[in-house]
Design a protein around this motif. Structure first.
Motif, mmCIF file in Angstrom:
data_model
loop_
_atom_site.group_PDB
_atom_site.id
_atom_site.type_symbol
_atom_site.label_atom_id
_atom_site.label_comp_id
_atom_site.label_asym_id
_atom_site.label_seq_id
_atom_site.Cartn_x
_atom_site.Cartn_y
_atom_site.Cartn_z
ATOM 1 N N TYR B 18 -11.046 5.172 -10.025
ATOM 2 C CA TYR B 18 -11.117 6.161 -11.106
ATOM 3 C C TYR B 18 -11.217 7.588 -10.568
ATOM 4 C CZ TYR B 18 -11.961 1.956 -13.823
ATOM 5 O OH TYR B 18 -11.842 0.717 -14.380
ATOM 6 N N CYS B 19 -10.719 8.533 -11.364
ATOM 7 C CA CYS B 19 -10.763 9.943 -10.970
ATOM 8 C C CYS B 19 -12.225 10.406 -10.909
ATOM 9 C CB CYS B 19 -10.054 10.821 -11.985
ATOM 10 S SG CYS B 19 -8.426 10.271 -12.482
ATOM 11 N N CYS B 22 -14.841 10.496 -14.062
ATOM 12 C CA CYS B 22 -14.384 9.596 -15.126
ATOM 13 C C CYS B 22 -15.566 8.772 -15.647
ATOM 14 C CB CYS B 22 -13.314 8.662 -14.577
ATOM 15 S SG CYS B 22 -12.780 7.438 -15.803
ATOM 16 N N CYS B 52 -6.473 2.551 -17.907
ATOM 17 C CA CYS B 52 -7.149 2.900 -16.657
ATOM 18 C C CYS B 52 -8.067 1.791 -16.156
ATOM 19 C CB CYS B 52 -7.924 4.204 -16.834
ATOM 20 S SG CYS B 52 -6.817 5.626 -16.820
ATOM 21 N N ASN B 122 -11.809 7.954 -24.880
ATOM 22 C CA ASN B 122 -11.723 9.277 -24.254
ATOM 23 C C ASN B 122 -10.599 10.113 -24.867
ATOM 24 O OD1 ASN B 122 -9.406 8.246 -23.114
ATOM 25 N ND2 ASN B 122 -10.314 7.886 -21.107
ATOM 26 N N CYS B 213 -12.450 12.159 -19.766
ATOM 27 C CA CYS B 213 -11.281 11.999 -18.911
ATOM 28 C C CYS B 213 -10.969 13.376 -18.337
ATOM 29 C CB CYS B 213 -10.081 11.464 -19.707
ATOM 30 S SG CYS B 213 -8.564 11.390 -18.737
ATOM 31 N N PRO B 214 -11.718 13.765 -17.316
ATOM 32 C CA PRO B 214 -11.553 15.121 -16.774
ATOM 33 C C PRO B 214 -10.090 15.413 -16.402
ATOM 34 C CG PRO B 214 -13.426 14.028 -15.747
ATOM 35 C CD PRO B 214 -12.728 12.998 -16.583
ATOM 36 N N TYR B 216 -7.149 14.405 -17.665
ATOM 37 C CA TYR B 216 -6.196 14.770 -18.721
ATOM 38 C C TYR B 216 -6.796 15.661 -19.797
ATOM 39 C CZ TYR B 216 -2.935 11.995 -16.220
ATOM 40 O OH TYR B 216 -2.117 11.540 -15.217
HETATM 41 S S1 SF4 Z 1 -9.652 7.793 -17.916
HETATM 42 FE FE1 SF4 Z 1 -8.893 9.762 -17.172
HETATM 43 S S2 SF4 Z 1 -10.372 10.354 -15.630
HETATM 44 FE FE2 SF4 Z 1 -10.633 8.164 -15.949
HETATM 45 S S3 SF4 Z 1 -9.343 7.203 -14.452
HETATM 46 FE FE3 SF4 Z 1 -8.143 7.393 -16.318
HETATM 47 S S4 SF4 Z 1 -7.048 9.315 -16.046
HETATM 48 FE FE4 SF4 Z 1 -8.689 9.321 -14.575
#
Ligand code: SF4
Lengths: 351, 245
Positions: B18-19, B22, B52, B122, B213-214, B216
């Protein structure tokens, strides 16, 4: 015991006797008797019956039940099977067993509710996305609706793969005597160590069809292809009077019964006709047909479609024989007269 | 006295994909903590979504399946009916649950399936590049709502929990968040309650977790948490929506 049963109900009883413990379906004509039958028999046998909210949900409930280790089935008819293709592809990808019954009706689109054989391509050439195969069984009598559905579960478990029973509306709704041993027990029961049961006393498991890492999906596909190759030994085909025949009829399901009638009429006209009836549409009996084609140059395929299996027959006979075709679409059924006249006519032309 | 924070036993010791910032990693962990606390790791079967969280089975050390997009509750239904004594939960994003899988979630709820649903909202499709979701806020810019989400063209944010509340088969609905330590604890309590309801065979329950979701949202992790607190909760108020247990 002997019973009088519709094909749809015979199919349902075959599933129950095979140990099917989970059924999810959605109403669609002409297979509704099967869903209703399962609703009753699952209650009686302490199994699970769910009328799902859609075909998509039904096949995915089967996905879950199969992943949980149960023998599971769903049934539908052509437009509904189109919706189930997503789930069938996922089951093939995740290597989950399961039985899918398609009681075909006229198409494309909503079509009509008459019996048809126009889903041959969809059943045997994929239907869903990705490189996958499944065994396709084609009953031609009420008895085979029972027998082949019963066997479909063992085949699905043997290969961890979905198996399709491909019938048509006529076969589903026709009443015929069927016979089976009342004490018949499920066959081909296998251990399912991969089943999702909670990770008690073992490492956590996962069932998935997503394989992202470089080359892993390709390896998985290679393994699947090897499995599909090994399924070739399940090929089944009935041949009748093919030795020394002037013409070979090729037909499956309900059409094979009409083709049988044609054999008698043709004999009256001095034409010796043999019959090849593929019971597995995939794996297709290429070798059987090829072997017979080497001895008989005239083939005649008849189907309730624009000509779908005829392509496989042509592939099988290669250039040795001439393959003619007689088909009707949209719920039409080629009649004995239509077929025999065409054969007698083309025979005359040749002479 | 200090208490050392350790990894839950039902969570694998691997780095997540994950980013940064997240919410998924956090929510995964909360699920694992609850499973450990109530001691059900060996009888848990989870169904992960397309999105995700599709790789959840790489992080969770219990049986996990992956379903087709949106079909998650149908797959969970199949499992639970075969194993009524197991803890079966789905973990779904807003694309999975509120768009392609609307039918499956409503009908699973309406049947009163004894499953728990963790609904991570999100407001975007993260995995496919930040497209508009049914839950995207009015005025929010996404890859497919370039001129922001306008009600007259893109419709309104879909309030799944409020919709589900009218179904008699649904016994517990709570909306929580992970934007603050307090909110995180409330989320954990709600997940635990949902799991306990299921183990007591009381029916269908669902916890919606507002999550950042930082990537996007185009915001830093800290700003993302602030956005939840200031903006997202206005559309999706926190708290118990239904509790008839
Ligand atoms: S939800 Fe958003 S922040 Fe989390 S992994 Fe997916 S793209 Fe990345």
């Amino acid at each position: 015991m002997k019973y009088l049963s519709t094909g749809n109900e015979a199919c349902g009883e075959g599933a129950i006797r095979a140990g099917c413990r989970f059924y999810a379906g959605y109403p669609i004509t002409p297979q509704n008797e099967l869903t209703a039958y399962m609703a009753r028999r699952m209650e009686e046998t302490d199994g699970v019956f769910i009328q799902a909210e859609s075909e998509l949900a039904a096949i995915n409930m089967v996905f879950g039940a199969s992943a949980a280790g149960a023998r599971a089935m769903t049934s539908s008819s052509s437009p509904g099977i189109s919706l189930k293709q997503e789930g069938i592809s996922y089951m093939a990808g995740a290597e989950l067993p399961g039985v899918i019954v398609n009681v075909m009706r006229g198409g494309p689109g909503l079509g009509n509710i008459a019996g048809s054989q126009a889903d041959y391509f969809q059943a045997t050439k994929g239907g869903g996305h990705g490189d996958y195969r499944m065994i396709v069984l084609a009953p031609s009598t009420g008895q085979e609706m029972f027998d082949l559905t019963y066997e479909a579960f063992a085949l699905a478990d043997r290969y961890n793969n979905p198996v399709m029973v491909l019938a048509d509306g006529m076969l589903g709704q026709m009443m015929e005597p069927i016979e089976f041993d009342d004490n018949i027990k499920p066959s081909g029961i296998v251990e399912k160590p991969w089943a999702m049961t909670g990770a008690k006393g073992r490492a956590a498991g996962s069932i998935k069809s997503l394989l992202l890492k470089d080359g892993v999906l390709e390896e998985h596909n290679k393994k699947l292809q090897e499995k599909y190759t090994s399924m070739a030994k399940e090929v089944r085909c009935e041949t009748v009077d093919t030795d020394g025949a002037d013409v070979i009829l090729v037909a499956y399901g309900s059409m094979a019964r009409i083709a049988r009638e044609c054999m008698g009429i043709l004999a009256e006209h001095g034409i010796r006709a043999g019959l090849i009836r593929p019971v597995t549409l995939w794996p297709f009996p290429y070798d059987v047909i090829r072997g017979i084609a080497a001895k008989c140059p005239r083939f005649f395929v008849t189907e309730m479609s624009a000509g779908q299996m005829v392509e496989d027959v042509r592939l099988a006979v290669q250039d040795d024989s001439k393959v003619s075709f007689c088909g009707r679409m949209g719920g039409g059924v080629p009649s004995v007269d239509e077929i025999t006249e065409q054969i007698i006519g083309s025979g005359k032309k040749k002479i | 006295m200090t208490e050392k924070i350790t990894r839950p036993a039902s969570m694998k010791d691997v780095a997540m994909h994950y980013c940064p910032g997240c919410g998924h990693g956090l929510i995964h962990r909360l699920v694992c903590e609850v499973i450990d606390e109530i001691g059900v790791r060996e009888k848990t079967i989870a169904v992960a979504p397309v999105g995700c969280a599709v790789l959840a089975y790489d992080y969770w050390d219990f049986d996990t399946l992956e379903a087709a997009h949106g079909r998650t509750p149908a797959v969970a239904t199949g499992i639970k009916r075969v194993h009524p004594d197991k803890l079966v939960f789905t973990y779904q994003g807003d694309g999975d649950l509120a768009a392609i899988g609307t039918s499956e979630i409503i009908h699973a709820g309406n049947r009163g399936e004894d499953i728990s649903v963790i609904f991570v909202n999100n407001g975007v499709y993260g995995m496919t590049g930040g497209q508009m979701a049914p839950t995207t806020l009015i005025g929010q810019t996404t890859a497919t709502s370039l001129y922001t989400r306008r009600p007259e063209k893109e419709g309104y944010p879909l309030k799944i929990m409020e919709m589900m509340a009218v179904l008699p088969g649904v016994v517990y609905l709570e909306r929580t968040s992970v934007h603050s330590p307090k909110a995180v604890l409330a989320t954990k309590r709600a997940i635990r309650k949902s799991f306990e309801i299921q183990l007591d065979r009381k029916g269908f329950s669902m916890v919606e977790v507002l999550s950042p979701c930082p990537t996007y949202w185009g915001l830093s992790p800290v700003k993302s948490m602030e956005r939840i607190e200031k903006e997202v909760v206005k559309e999706y108020p926190l708290g118990t929506i239904k509790d008839v247990c």
